[in-house]
Design a protein around this motif. Structure first.
Motif, PDB file in Angstrom:
ATOM      1  N   THR A  12       0.833  -1.207   0.000  1.00  0.00           N
ATOM      2  CA  THR A  12       0.000   0.000   0.000  1.00  0.00           C
ATOM      3  C   THR A  12       0.862   1.250   0.000  1.00  0.00           C
ATOM      4  OG1 THR A  12      -1.732  -1.182   1.220  1.00  0.00           O
ATOM      5  CG2 THR A  12      -1.833   1.220   1.229  1.00  0.00           C
ATOM      6  N   ASP A  13       1.947   1.211   0.752  1.00  0.00           N
ATOM      7  CA  ASP A  13       2.865   2.354   0.803  1.00  0.00           C
ATOM      8  C   ASP A  13       3.504   2.597  -0.563  1.00  0.00           C
ATOM      9  OD1 ASP A  13       4.298   4.427   1.861  1.00  0.00           O
ATOM     10  OD2 ASP A  13       5.889   3.168   2.663  1.00  0.00           O
ATOM     11  N   ILE A  14       3.880   1.521  -1.248  1.00  0.00           N
ATOM     12  CA  ILE A  14       4.508   1.657  -2.568  1.00  0.00           C
ATOM     13  C   ILE A  14       3.525   2.258  -3.567  1.00  0.00           C
ATOM     14  CG2 ILE A  14       5.443   0.346  -4.527  1.00  0.00           C
ATOM     15  CD1 ILE A  14       6.634  -1.592  -2.480  1.00  0.00           C
ATOM     16  N   LEU A  15       2.299   1.730  -3.593  1.00  0.00           N
ATOM     17  CA  LEU A  15       1.320   2.195  -4.573  1.00  0.00           C
ATOM     18  C   LEU A  15       0.863   3.623  -4.286  1.00  0.00           C
ATOM     19  CD1 LEU A  15      -0.845  -1.040  -4.993  1.00  0.00           C
ATOM     20  CD2 LEU A  15       0.822  -0.101  -6.600  1.00  0.00           C
ATOM     21  N   SER A  16       0.843   4.011  -3.028  1.00  0.00           N
ATOM     22  CA  SER A  16       0.380   5.359  -2.691  1.00  0.00           C
ATOM     23  C   SER A  16       1.422   6.426  -2.983  1.00  0.00           C
ATOM     24  CB  SER A  16      -0.012   5.422  -1.212  1.00  0.00           C
ATOM     25  OG  SER A  16       1.120   5.220  -0.389  1.00  0.00           O
ATOM     26  N   THR A  17       2.662   6.031  -3.234  1.00  0.00           N
ATOM     27  CA  THR A  17       3.718   7.012  -3.521  1.00  0.00           C
ATOM     28  C   THR A  17       4.410   6.747  -4.849  1.00  0.00           C
ATOM     29  OG1 THR A  17       5.314   5.658  -2.278  1.00  0.00           O
ATOM     30  CG2 THR A  17       4.158   7.383  -1.058  1.00  0.00           C
ATOM     31  N   HIS A  18       3.829   5.909  -5.699  1.00  0.00           N
ATOM     32  CA  HIS A  18       4.518   5.472  -6.909  1.00  0.00           C
ATOM     33  C   HIS A  18       4.523   6.567  -7.988  1.00  0.00           C
ATOM     34  CE1 HIS A  18       0.469   4.871  -8.636  1.00  0.00           C
ATOM     35  NE2 HIS A  18       1.077   4.927  -9.795  1.00  0.00           N
ATOM     36  N   THR A  19       5.385   6.361  -8.961  1.00  0.00           N
ATOM     37  CA  THR A  19       5.390   7.166 -10.183  1.00  0.00           C
ATOM     38  C   THR A  19       5.122   6.246 -11.365  1.00  0.00           C
ATOM     39  OG1 THR A  19       6.950   8.782  -9.299  1.00  0.00           O
ATOM     40  CG2 THR A  19       6.774   8.652 -11.681  1.00  0.00           C
ATOM     41  N   PHE A  20       4.124   6.603 -12.172  1.00  0.00           N
ATOM     42  CA  PHE A  20       3.753   5.774 -13.315  1.00  0.00           C
ATOM     43  C   PHE A  20       4.816   5.900 -14.404  1.00  0.00           C
ATOM     44  CE2 PHE A  20       1.547   4.715 -17.221  1.00  0.00           C
ATOM     45  CZ  PHE A  20       0.773   3.621 -16.856  1.00  0.00           C
ATOM     46  N   ARG A  76      -1.707  -7.022 -19.883  1.00  0.00           N
ATOM     47  CA  ARG A  76      -2.109  -5.962 -18.963  1.00  0.00           C
ATOM     48  C   ARG A  76      -1.045  -5.746 -17.880  1.00  0.00           C
ATOM     49  NH1 ARG A  76      -8.474  -7.453 -18.251  1.00  0.00           N
ATOM     50  NH2 ARG A  76      -7.544  -9.318 -17.384  1.00  0.00           N
ATOM     51  N   ILE A  77       0.112  -5.291 -18.319  1.00  0.00           N
ATOM     52  CA  ILE A  77       1.244  -5.072 -17.422  1.00  0.00           C
ATOM     53  C   ILE A  77       1.738  -3.646 -17.597  1.00  0.00           C
ATOM     54  CG2 ILE A  77       3.624  -5.745 -16.900  1.00  0.00           C
ATOM     55  CD1 ILE A  77       2.892  -8.566 -17.804  1.00  0.00           C
ATOM     56  N   VAL A  78       1.990  -2.978 -16.471  1.00  0.00           N
ATOM     57  CA  VAL A  78       2.568  -1.638 -16.479  1.00  0.00           C
ATOM     58  C   VAL A  78       3.832  -1.653 -15.621  1.00  0.00           C
ATOM     59  CG1 VAL A  78       0.339  -0.497 -16.765  1.00  0.00           C
ATOM     60  CG2 VAL A  78       1.264  -0.834 -14.469  1.00  0.00           C
ATOM     61  N   ALA A  79       4.657  -0.640 -15.817  1.00  0.00           N
ATOM     62  CA  ALA A  79       5.846  -0.442 -14.993  1.00  0.00           C
ATOM     63  C   ALA A  79       5.639   0.801 -14.139  1.00  0.00           C
ATOM     64  CB  ALA A  79       7.091  -0.282 -15.870  1.00  0.00           C
ATOM     65  N   ILE A  80       5.953   0.688 -12.849  1.00  0.00           N
ATOM     66  CA  ILE A  80       5.871   1.819 -11.934  1.00  0.00           C
ATOM     67  C   ILE A  80       7.167   1.912 -11.145  1.00  0.00           C
ATOM     68  CG2 ILE A  80       3.356   1.655 -11.718  1.00  0.00           C
ATOM     69  CD1 ILE A  80       3.821   0.485  -8.895  1.00  0.00           C
ATOM     70  N   GLN A  81       7.457   3.092 -10.664  1.00  0.00           N
ATOM     71  CA  GLN A  81       8.631   3.308  -9.822  1.00  0.00           C
ATOM     72  C   GLN A  81       8.171   3.619  -8.413  1.00  0.00           C
ATOM     73  OE1 GLN A  81      11.100   6.604 -10.927  1.00  0.00           O
ATOM     74  NE2 GLN A  81      12.155   6.634  -8.959  1.00  0.00           N
ATOM     75  N   GLY A  82       8.733   2.907  -7.434  1.00  0.00           N
ATOM     76  CA  GLY A  82       8.470   3.169  -6.029  1.00  0.00           C
ATOM     77  C   GLY A  82       9.772   3.444  -5.319  1.00  0.00           C
ATOM     78  N   GLY A  83      10.035   4.709  -4.994  1.00  0.00           N
ATOM     79  CA  GLY A  83      11.317   5.059  -4.399  1.00  0.00           C
ATOM     80  C   GLY A  83      12.432   4.876  -5.419  1.00  0.00           C
ATOM     81  N   VAL A  84      13.396   4.005  -5.082  1.00  0.00           N
ATOM     82  CA  VAL A  84      14.487   3.707  -6.012  1.00  0.00           C
ATOM     83  C   VAL A  84      14.330   2.299  -6.579  1.00  0.00           C
ATOM     84  CG1 VAL A  84      16.108   5.292  -4.970  1.00  0.00           C
ATOM     85  CG2 VAL A  84      15.930   2.982  -4.060  1.00  0.00           C
ATOM     86  N   LYS A  85      13.099   1.783  -6.563  1.00  0.00           N
ATOM     87  CA  LYS A  85      12.834   0.444  -7.085  1.00  0.00           C
ATOM     88  C   LYS A  85      11.886   0.537  -8.274  1.00  0.00           C
ATOM     89  CE  LYS A  85      13.427  -1.831  -2.589  1.00  0.00           C
ATOM     90  NZ  LYS A  85      12.809  -2.706  -1.571  1.00  0.00           N
ATOM     91  N   LEU A  86      11.991  -0.442  -9.160  1.00  0.00           N
ATOM     92  CA  LEU A  86      11.129  -0.517 -10.334  1.00  0.00           C
ATOM     93  C   LEU A  86      10.316  -1.799 -10.248  1.00  0.00           C
ATOM     94  CD1 LEU A  86      10.445   0.918 -13.035  1.00  0.00           C
ATOM     95  CD2 LEU A  86      12.130  -0.578 -14.120  1.00  0.00           C
ATOM     96  N   PHE A  87       9.017  -1.688 -10.498  1.00  0.00           N
ATOM     97  CA  PHE A  87       8.116  -2.824 -10.382  1.00  0.00           C
ATOM     98  C   PHE A  87       7.320  -2.990 -11.674  1.00  0.00           C
ATOM     99  CE2 PHE A  87       8.627  -1.025  -6.156  1.00  0.00           C
ATOM    100  CZ  PHE A  87       8.928  -2.137  -5.380  1.00  0.00           C
ATOM    101  N   LEU A  88       6.996  -4.248 -11.959  1.00  0.00           N
ATOM    102  CA  LEU A  88       6.013  -4.577 -12.988  1.00  0.00           C
ATOM    103  C   LEU A  88       4.726  -4.971 -12.276  1.00  0.00           C
ATOM    104  CD1 LEU A  88       8.026  -6.634 -15.624  1.00  0.00           C
ATOM    105  CD2 LEU A  88       7.354  -4.244 -15.726  1.00  0.00           C
TER     106      LEU A  88
END
Length: 735
Positions: A490-498, A507-519
C-alpha cells in the motif's frame, strides 16, 4: 596623657548578643492529622500528574481484565474528556460501591504477594485518585449479567449523576466489558490545570503512550482518536497484527524494513529478552526506545545509554537507533513499587543483564549482511514465469486509521514513513516525486482522429441524498478488506510514479516506487480497486444511462453466441434458449434490489436502462456488457445477502477492468528477401481502443489507485520487483 583621655572601646567582634528576654516566644504549633479529603488529593497528585498518567492506569487495568479491543477517545488533550472502552470481563455490580475507594484491588491479598506480582496494577489507587480530581463515570457488564450497570463517583464514593437522584448503580443497555469516562480532569486543582501549556502537546503524549502498548500487546487491538473527529483514528492497530507490523504502522516502514530480531535469556540472572532492533542501515536524530519490563512500559536511562554506546560503533556520528525490548524477569527479583506512576522499576543484577543484552545486540548487528542477490530473465518471455523475485509477503495490517464501523476504509492514508536525509546511494536521477516531462505535453488530435467518447459524454447531477450503509454484510466485507491489507505494498502504490504500459495483452505496467522498479498486473490491480470502490460507495453509485434502453434478451443472446463458440463440442448439450430466459427472469425478478443498491435499472418489459458508474472520466468497454449480464445469473449467489453483494460487486469490478488488447503490429520483412521492412497497418478501431485504454490507465485509474487503494495480500502475486538502484549501488560499491 593616655590615661587622661576618655576613649570608648567597642565590644570585641564576634561577640554573641543576648536576646531580649522581655519579648514573648511564639507558641509551638500543634501536630494535627490532615483531613481525609486533603490526603486523598495529595495522593492523587502523586499518581495522576497529567492526563497521560491517568490513561496509563486505565489501559493497564483494561489489559489486566483480559480485553482484546481497546478504544480511547480524547478531548482537549484529555483534560476535558478521557474515555477508554474495553471488552474485558467487566466488574461485578456488588463490587461497584467500593470500586473507587483507596487500596481496593482484586490483585493483592497479602504484602507477600508483591514478590510475585504479575499484573500491571496492584495498589488499587488509580480509580480512587482519578475520582478525587475529576468527574468519573463507569459503565460495565460481566458475561453473566443480563444488562450493564452505570455508576458515577466523586471523592472515592458513589455519587448521584444529578441532584436529587439516587447514587446507586443504574441498569442500562451495554456490551460486555467496561467503559470508563473521565471528565474535567483537575477541575478542583486549578494550579495543576493551569500548568498545562496546550492540549495538542498532551494529546501527543497520549498517542505516544497508546503507541507503546499497541506495539507490545499482541492480540489486542488499539484505537485512539479525538472526540468529534470523523476523519479517522490517529492510532488504529488490529488485533491480528504482529509486532513488526505494529511497528511499521506506528513508526513507519522506514524503521520496520530495517529491523532485526533479538532474543536472549539466562537462567542464572533469571531473565528473558525478546525484541526488534534496527540494523546499521537505519539511523535517526534521536533514539527510539520502547522498553517493557514484565509487560509494563518503563523508562531506564541505564539501558538507553548502554544500547546507544553499543550502536556507536555501527552508526555514523550523530546517528541513533530504534529498539523495542521486552524483558521478562522473575517477579521476586523486581521491585515495582518504587515510583508513584510505576514509570521506573528496580531489579537485581541490572548491570549483568544489561551487559548481556548489549552483547547480543552487538552480535546481531555483526551478523547482518546487506549484500543483495539478483535474478535476470528475458522480459515477458512467458507469462507463467515470474519476471524477478516476488516481494516478500508480510502479515496483514489494518489501516492505520480505520477501525470499528468506519465505512470508508479506502480513504485511509498510507502509513507515514520517517523522513531523513538521503544517503549517496539514494541520490538518483529519477525521483519518484518529480514531475514527468509527459505531464507538460498536451495531447494533440488530428482532424481524422475520432473524438473520445468520454469527452462527448454528458453528466447530469441529481439532488439525491447520500445513503448511509448500515448493512452488517457490507460492513463485514469492508472489514475483510482491512484485515487483508498489505502495508508495504500500500505504501509503494500510494507514492509510486507511473512509468508506462508494457503490454496491453497481458495488462502489465511499470511503476517506480522510491528507487525500485516494479512490474504490475494492472488487470488484477483494477479488479481489486473497483471492488473496493463498490464497497466504499455502496448504494451511492452514479448511473450510466442508455438512450434508448437496450433489450436485455438481445444482449444475453450476443453473450450466449460467444459462449457457444467457446464451448466447442459441449455446446449442443446445452439449451441456450433456456439459459437466456433463465438469466432474464432472474434479473427482472431482482430488479428492485439492483436498482436500489447498484443503480442498475431494468424494466418489467426486460429493458436495460442504466448500469452503475463507479468512476467519473472512465467508461468500461461496452463490448463486455453482454458477458457481464450473462454472468449475473449463474455467478451471483442470490440466496445469501453477504454472498450476493460480494459476488455481484466482483462481477461489476471485473466488468470495469480494461479489456485485453492484441499487441500492436510490428514491421515485417517483405517477400523479396532483401531485408526491406514492410509496415503493417493496425485496425483503426483497435488502435482507437488502445489509445483510450492507455489514456485511462495512466491518467485516470492509476492516479485514483494512488489516492485510495488499499493493497491486499492477494495483489502480491501481480507485483514483481525488477530493479533496485540502492542494491545495485552497493554491488558496485563493493567492486
Amino acid at each position: 596623657m593616655a590615661e587622661d583621655m576618655d576613649i570608648s572601646q567597642s565590644p570585641p567582634r564576634g561577640t554573641k548578643r543576648k536576646g531580649d528576654d522581655s519579648l514573648p516566644l511564639p507558641a509551638p504549633r500543634r501536630i494535627k492529622a490532615l483531613a481525609q479529603d486533603v490526603v486523598n488529593k495529595i495522593a492523587a497528585g502523586e499518581i495522576i500528574v497529567a492526563p497521560v498518567h491517568a490513561l496509563k492506569e486505565l489501559i493497564e487495568n483494561a489489559v489486566d481484565a483480559g480485553s482484546t479491543a481497546l478504544e480511547v477517545m480524547v478531548k482537549d488533550g484529555g483534560l476535558k474528556l478521557l474515555q477508554i472502552t474495553d471488552n474485558g470481563h467487566g466488574i461485578d455490580k456488588e463490587d461497584m460501591p467500593i470500586l473507587c475507594e483507596r487500596f481496593t484491588t482484586s490483585k493483592l491479598k497479602a504484602f507477600e504477594d508483591l514478590t510475585s506480582i504479575g499484573t500491571y496494577g496492584f495498589r488499587g489507587e488509580a480509580l480512587a485518585s482519578i475520582s478525587h480530581i475529576a468527574h468519573l463515570k463507569v459503565t460495565t457488564r460481566t458475561k453473566g449479567s443480563s444488562c450493564a450497570w452505570e455508576a458515577h463517583y466523586a471523592d472515592g464514593k458513589l455519587a448521584s449523576p444529578k441532584p436529587g437522584q439516587s447514587a446507586e448503580p443504574k441498569p442500562k443497555a451495554g456490551r460486555q466489558g467496561t467503559q470508563i469516562t473521565v471528565e474535567d480532569l483537575f477541575y478542583n486543582v486549578p494550579s495543576r490545570r493551569r500548568a498545562f501549556r496546550s492540549s495538542s502537546e498532551e494529546y501527543a503524549k497520549i498517542l505516544e503512550l497508546v503507541g507503546k502498548y499497541a506495539v507490545h500487546c499482541v492480540g489486542v487491538s488499539f484505537s485512539c482518536k479525538k472526540a468529534g473527529d470523523n476523519s479517522g483514528s490517529s492510532v488504529s492497530v488490529p488485533a491480528s497484527a504482529s509486532i513488526k507490523d505494529r511497528i511499521r504502522q506506528l513508526h513507519g516502514s522506514g524503521v520496520a524494513s530495517e529491523l532485526v530480531s533479538l532474543k536472549t535469556e539466562d537462567d542464572r540472572w533469571g531473565f528473558k529478552c525478546n525484541g526488534w532492533i534496527s540494523n546499521a542501515n537505519y539511523s535517526a536524530k534521536r533514539t527510539g526506545m520502547l522498553l517493557f519490563i514484565n509487560h509494563r512500559s518503563v523508562e531506564s536511562a541505564v539501558i538507553k545509554k548502554s544500547v546507544e554506546q553499543t550502536y556507536s560503533t555501527f552508526l555514523p556520528k550523530g546517528g541513533h537507533p530504534f529498539f523495542y525490548l521486552s524483558l521478562e524477569i522473575e517477579p521476586a527479583r523486581v521491585d515495582v513499587n518504587v515510583h508513584p506512576t510505576k514509570r521506573e522499576v528496580h531489579f537485581l543484577n541490572e548491570d549483568e543483564i544489561v551487559a548481556m543484552i548489549c552483547d547480543e545486540i552487538r552480535t546481531s548487528l555483526s551478523k547482518v549482511d546487506t549484500s543483495r542477490s539478483f535474478m535476470t530473465q528475458s522480459l515477458l518471455s512467458n507469462s507463467k514465469v515470474p519476471f524477478a523475485t516476488p516481494m516478500k509477503q508480510a502479515a496483514p495490517i489494518t489501516a492505520t486509521s480505520i477501525t470499528g464501523d468506519v465505512s470508508d476504509f479506502s480513504s485511509s492514508k498510507a502509513p507515514k514513513t520517517i523522513s531523513r536525509m538521503p544517503n549517496e546511494n539514494n541520490l538518483v536521477r529519477t525521483d519518484a516525486s518529480a514531475r514527468k516531462i509527459t505531464s507538460m505535453l498536451q495531447p494533440q488530435r488530428s482532424v481524422d482522429e475520432p473524438a473520445n467518447e468520454d469527452e462527448e459524454m454528458e453528466y447530469e447531477f441529481t439532488e439525491k441524498e447520500p445513503m448511509a450503509c448500515r448493512l452488517t454484510s457490507v460492513k463485514d466485507l469492508r472489514a475483510e478488506v482491512r484485515d487483508a491489507m498489505h502495508n508495504e505494498l500500500t505504501d509503494i502504490l500510494s507514492t509510486h510514479t507511473f512509468v508506462g504500459i508494457v503490454d496491453e495483452q497481458k495488462r502489465i505496467v511499470a511503476i517506480q516506487g522510491g528507487v525500485k522498479l516494479f512490474l504490475v498486473d494492472y488487470g488484477m490491480l483494477c479488479n481489486e480497486y473497483f471492488y473496493q470502490v463498490g464497497l466504499t460507495d455502496f448504494a451511492n453509485y452514479g448511473a450510466i444511462r442508455f438512450n434508448p434502453p437496450l433489450p436485455l434478451e438481445d444482449l444475453l443472446r450476443v453473450a450466449v453466441e460467444q459462449e457457444r463458440k467457446n464451448a466447442g463440442d459441449e455446446a449442443d448439450e446445452i439449451d441456450w434458449d433456456e439459459v437466456v430466459e433463465s438469466v432474464k427472469d432472474v434479473l427482472i425478478g431482482k430488479a428492485a434490489l439492483l436498482q436500489e443498491y447498484f443503480s442498475m435499472e431494468i424494466t418489467e418489459q426486460g429493458e436495460l436502462c442504466s448500469i452503475p458508474l463507479l468512476m467519473k472520466g472512465y467508461t468500461p468497454s461496452m463490448a463486455k456488457l453482454p458477458q457481464f449480464l450473462l454472468r449475473l445469473g449463474p455467478h451471483v449467489n442470490w440466496n445469501d445477502e453477504k454472498g450476493c453483494f460480494q459476488t455481484l460487486l466482483r462481477e461489476v469490478a471485473s466488468f470495469y477492468v480494461p479489456e485485453c488488447l492484441p499487441l500492436p503490429p510490428s514491421a515485417s520483412l517483405d517477400g523479396s528477401g532483401k531485408g526491406k521492412e514492410r509496415l503493417v497497418e493496425e485496425d483503426p478501431e483497435i488502435a482507437a481502443r488502445r489509445a483510450k485504454v492507455r489514456e485511462a490507465v495512466e491518467h485516470v485509474i492509476f492516479p485514483a489507485c494512488k489516492a485510495r487503494l488499499v493493497a491486499t495480500k492477494g495483489l502480491l502475486k501481480g507485483v514483481m520487483e525488477i530493479a533496485n538502484l540502492k542494491g545495485l549501488y552497493r554491488v558496485f560499491e563493493r567492486c
